[in-house]
Design an enzyme around this catalytic site. Structure first.
Site: not given
Length: 481
Positions: A174-175, A256, A278, A287, A433
């Site tokens: 996952l990047v 996620k 990551g 996390q 924004c």
């Protein structure tokens, strides 16, 4: 062409069969790297090392599995006197006024010992030097003797270490366009595993640009001979579900889980051994230990988190060292879901949120690309260039308090849901924004409806207006499409 002695570390600990396999992969990677960048290289195994003859050493610094390497000079010498004479010719001027030490390694049967070689070379150079220092000399002289071949060198240049890329099984990584995920991908690649890549786009195709830039840096420096497959999931519908309509309670964590589910599907259908992320323990709200447990609950493939114990400063330092630190950033896309972050969720909480997500729609939006093809496809740039178009409608997506504190003249403050539903297709819209991600999302959604729209950030537009007022840029308005 120059000659280099390449060293590996862990490969030497393997059994004969596995060692031979990894040596072959390493040599194949070396040859392919040089070939891709238009240089010549040949290599062969020699006494536990790889001997490389090549046009320069640039690639050797970036090939996984190389612990270190040295530029070497090779000579044929049968006697101790021959070896000593050659060493004196090479190093007499190099040690002048400096301290030095000598190290010898031998393979084969000789009439002299390694200590004999070290003493003889040391004696021949002593009078030209500032003396011998075997703890911290100005220059180490190495003589590696293999049969009748003698290899002299005095530099040891570090490589990335690890295992040859392709010697272990593949993963889906996952990047994003941020700092952490490219580093985690690099760390798994260093352990020999090729990584194909998943990107979840929230402002397709705008947010693909910084992502592609980072991936190209990673690939071009560290693995041009093994380019990854890129999977892009169009996740724009999550903005409406989670942000505009607010149908999920634990959005920062649920988002996620959604990404994990997409990665899981790709992994199971394409034979990947697991998912690389990551994430680092406690670095952001999603996390925490509890949230990581909730996110991965029910995922049927292994999840690798190479950065789990690293501090942010350590990750940033590594990103700079390996060359993936992003020059520009639109902000991490997860920030869209973090207005009310949850730090301790339970798996059943996220399971309930997931009932609001149409995963089949997201699965149908997955597309696979080669990195080069994706780069060509990203020719449309929705970012604002030059001045604000004349008569454009300027939309500020920031909070009301931020807008009232300061805003671009003549702009209107709209929430995200209202901004994507503007009706006048005959107008040009400039949306801004704080970081550029929400405005990029709105611009991409308006473009899908046939409306001319550009995105920017508040700070960038303020800078443009300031430069225009000072006369540093022209006042010519950007023409509408």
């Amino acid at each position: 062409m120059s000659l280099y002695m390449v060293r590996y570390s862990e490969i030497g600990l393997k059994g004969d069969r596995e060692r031979s396999r990894m040596e072959s992969i390493l040599m194949d990677n070396i040859r392919k790297y040089y070939e891709i960048i238009g240089l010549r290289a040949s290599c062969r195994i020699m006494s536990g090392h790889v001997l490389v003859e090549a046009d320069g050493d640039g690639p050797l610094r970036h090939i996984m599995g190389i612990k270190s390497y040295s530029p070497v000079l090779r000579f044929r010498a049968e006697t101790l006197e021959d070896i000593t004479r050659i060493a004196s010719e090479i190093y007499r001027e190099k040690v002048r006024g400096k301290t030095f030490g000598v190290r010898c390694n031998r393979t084969g049967t000789h009439s002299f010992t390694s200590l004999d070689v070290e003493r003889a070379i040391g004696d021949s150079l002593y009078d030209a030097s500032a003396g011998v220092n075997l703890k911290n000399p100005d220059i180490w002289i190495h003589a590696d003797i293999v049969g009748k071949d003698v290899f002299f060198y005095h530099e040891i240049i570090p490589g990335p270490g690890g295992l040859p890329l392709g010697s272990e099984g593949k993963y889906i990584s996952l990047v994003s366009g941020g700092i952490d995920s490219p580093v985690s991908t690099w760390m798994i690649m260093k352990r020999g595993s090729p990584c194909d890549i998943l990107f979840c786009s929230l402002s397709y195709p705008v947010d693909l640009r910084p992502f592609v830039d980072v991936v190209k840096k990673l690939v071009e420096r560290w693995a041009p001979y093994r380019k990854p497959r890129i999977y892009v999931a169009d996740c724009r519908s999550l903005i409406r579900t989670m942000v505009i309509e607010g149908r999920t309670k634990y959005s920062n964590v649920t988002f996620k889980r959604v990404i994990y589910r997409i990665a899981e599907k790709i992994a199971l259908e394409n034979g990947y051994n697991g998912i690389v992320t990551g994430e680092s323990l406690g670095q952001v709200s999603s996390q925490t230990a509890e949230n990581l447990k909730a996110i991965e609950s029910g995922i049927g493939v292994p999840i690798l988190r190479p950065l789990i114990g690293m501090d942010k400063d350590e990750v940033v330092d590594m990103a700079r060292r390996i060359g993936t630190f992003p020059e520009l950033s639109m902000g991490e896309f997860c920030s869209l879901f973090a207005s009310r972050p949850i730090i301790r969720s339970k798996p059943e909480d996220i399971d309930e949120d997931m009932k609001q997500i149409d995963m089949e729609e997201l699965f149908e939006g997955i597309r696979a690309y080669d990195i080069d093809d994706l780069s060509v496809a990203l020719r449309t740039d929705l970012s604002l260039k030059g001045s604000i178009p004349k008569d454009a409608v300027i939309i500020d997506l920031r909070s009301r308090s931020q807008y009232e504190k300061d805003h671009i003249p003549n702009s209107i403050n709209l929430p995200l849901g209202d901004a994507i539903n503007v009706e006048d297709k005959g107008r040009t819209y400039v949306v801004y924004c704080g970081m550029g991600l929400q405005s990029a999302y709105v611009a991409s959604m308006l473009r899908n409806r046939g409306i001319t729209a550009y995105y920017s950030t508040f700070s960038d537009l303020k800078k443009r207006l300031s430069e225009k007022e000072s006369g540093n840029i022209t006042g010519i308005d950007q023409p509408a499409e």
